[in-house]
Design a protein around this motif. Structure first.
Motif, PDB file in Angstrom:
ATOM      1  N   ARG A   1       6.939   9.159  -0.873  1.00 31.66           N
ATOM      2  CA  ARG A   1       5.551   9.141  -0.408  1.00 31.66           C
ATOM      3  C   ARG A   1       5.149  10.497   0.176  1.00 31.66           C
TER       4      ARG A   1
ATOM      5  N   ASP B   1      -0.098  12.995  -2.303  1.00 31.14           N
ATOM      6  CA  ASP B   1      -1.245  12.949  -1.411  1.00 31.14           C
ATOM      7  C   ASP B   1      -1.389  11.569  -0.787  1.00 31.14           C
ATOM      8  N   PHE B   2      -2.001  11.529   0.383  1.00 29.34           N
ATOM      9  CA  PHE B   2      -2.142  10.281   1.130  1.00 29.34           C
ATOM     10  C   PHE B   2      -2.864   9.220   0.324  1.00 29.34           C
ATOM     11  N   GLU B   3      -3.901   9.649  -0.428  1.00 29.12           N
ATOM     12  CA  GLU B   3      -4.716   8.667  -1.148  1.00 29.12           C
ATOM     13  C   GLU B   3      -4.119   8.257  -2.493  1.00 29.12           C
ATOM     14  N   THR B   4      -3.071   8.930  -2.938  1.00 30.61           N
ATOM     15  CA  THR B   4      -2.445   8.581  -4.215  1.00 30.61           C
ATOM     16  C   THR B   4      -1.697   7.258  -4.085  1.00 30.61           C
ATOM     17  N   LYS B   5      -1.921   6.360  -5.016  1.00 29.87           N
ATOM     18  CA  LYS B   5      -1.257   5.061  -4.966  1.00 29.87           C
ATOM     19  C   LYS B   5       0.193   5.186  -5.440  1.00 29.87           C
TER      20      LYS B   5
ATOM     21  N   ASP C   1       1.557  -0.058  -3.560  1.00 27.39           N
ATOM     22  CA  ASP C   1       0.293  -0.539  -4.098  1.00 27.39           C
ATOM     23  C   ASP C   1       0.466  -1.402  -5.345  1.00 27.39           C
TER      24      ASP C   1
ATOM     25  N   MET D   1      -7.724   4.075 -13.155  1.00 32.41           N
ATOM     26  CA  MET D   1      -6.659   4.893 -12.566  1.00 32.41           C
ATOM     27  C   MET D   1      -5.842   5.537 -13.678  1.00 32.41           C
TER      28      MET D   1
ATOM     29  N   GLU E   1      -4.155   9.433  -9.940  1.00 30.82           N
ATOM     30  CA  GLU E   1      -4.494   8.449  -8.903  1.00 30.82           C
ATOM     31  C   GLU E   1      -3.303   7.590  -8.481  1.00 30.82           C
TER      32      GLU E   1
END
Length: 369
Positions: free
Chosen positions: A24, A28-32, A59, A201, A219
């Motif tokens: 993780r 990036d923080f928003e990447t699932k 996710d 995505m 994404e």
């Protein structure tokens, strides 16, 4: 690490959490994040691992076949589950259990449309797989118009992601090929999104891709082997922790005289007096015959004990001539100190194979929950 009294696969969920957090940290923080739990979670325990990943905040999950996804649903897993290789004969069960198919050819797309329409579905989530060079499964550039037209014509499905798979993301000598794959996927996915009028995505990176090509994380990313402690590169392996440790015990010790043999077909013959130990693990447990004749090595009391002769169905015999040991002592096949990758490489194979080969008859014990 707990002591065992039989052949046991010990699963450390604290190590899984460490690996998840490490991977993780590379995106990036928003990447699932999609966790791959196919093949009994790489030979460990699919339900246990899936529950932990759900708890950690993954996710998506991915399995190979519909039956694996059903097992997770019956165990209470709520996360979206991508089925990477669904078969048309299982589409009714797939829909019933709210699993999401990878559609990879015109034939499989048409068959799923038929099943979804028969079930009166609307906007059922599907994933489009593009072939960008692995040449295993996937649509080609010539199929983009077909995919878009069929999706628009049929309200029963909605494309929630399109994806592809890097063929050699761990091999820096193949960097140009990997970049070509990434660029091909960018073009294919952009073309599809333009024709659909919306943006599913996108995901392409596997474990090694996350490390080596973070610019292509799109994404979502997918990780399988990395979650279990292996990164296909020595420097990444050093940052990860093995989730599974395979242990067994010494059942009996024999004194073997000079010119005596050990095991089937007399595959080992001693040139001098030695001491052998018999362990209750064999090819029915996942230790294939390729590990025989010294290629497989276990650890007993911190010393190496190579396998003597052929691997039997339920047993192996190892050389303990130079080891101070007794019946009932533990033997470690692989784990934190000696990785599955190292054990496998001695026989010319890879960690994936030895991990996923571990038989379901081997007892699983979970720690670090």
């Amino acid at each position: 690490m707990r002591k065992v009294g039989e052949t046991t696969l010990i699963l450390d969920l604290a190590s899984l959490e460490h690996n998840y957090n490490y991977l993780r940290s590379k995106i990036d923080f928003e990447t699932k994040f999609l966790g791959v739990v196919k093949a009994f979670a790489y030979g460990s325990d699919m339900v246990t691992i899936a529950h932990k990943l759900e708890q950690l905040g993954a996710d998506y999950l991915a399995v190979a076949y519909v039956s694996e996804g059903i097992l997770l649903r019956e165990a209470g897993i709520q996360l979206p589950i991508l089925v990477l290789h669904p078969l048309a004969s299982n589409f009714e069960d797939l829909i019933e259990h709210h699993l999401e198919p990878s559609l990879y050819s015109r034939n499989i797309l048409n068959q799923f449309l038929e099943a979804a329409n028969a079930k009166k579905q609307k906007d059922y989530p599907v994933h489009i797989k593009f072939n960008t060079g692995l040449n295993r499964l996937g649509f080609s550039e010539a199929d983009v118009n077909f995919i878009a037209e069929e999706t628009k014509r049929n309200e029963c499905i909605k494309i929630v992601s399109c994806f592809s798979h890097l063929a050699a993301s761990e091999d820096k000598n193949e960097r140009d090929f990997s970049i070509d794959q990434i660029n091909s996927f960018k073009n294919l996915s952009s073309n599809l999104m333009d024709k659909l009028g919306y943006a599913p995505m996108r995901h392409m990176l596997n474990t090694s891709g996350i490390i080596n090509y973070p610019e292509a994380q799109f994404e979502m990313v997918r990780s399988g082997i990395g979650l279990y402690g292996y990164g296909n590169q020595a420097e990444i392996d050093a940052e990860l922790k093995a989730v599974a440790t395979l242990k067994t015990i010494i059942s009996q010790i024999h004194e073997i005289g000079a010119n005596q043999s050990v095991g089937y077909n007399r595959a080992f013959r001693s040139s001098h007096n030695i001491k052998s130990a018999t362990l209750p693990i064999g090819h029915a447990d996942g230790i294939g015959r390729q590990y025989g004749k010294g290629k497989g090595v276990v650890t007993i009391n911190n010393k190496k004990a190579p396998i003597l002769g052929n691997v039997c169905m339920d047993m192996i015999m190892v050389d303990v001539t130079e080891i101070d040991c007794k019946e009932g002592d533990e033997a470690i096949v692989f784990g934190t100190e000696k990785s599955a990758e190292k054990f496998a490489s001695n026989a010319g194979t890879i960690s994936y194979e030895i991990l996923t080969a571990i038989s379901q008859r081997v007892k699983r014990v979970v720690t670090g929950a």
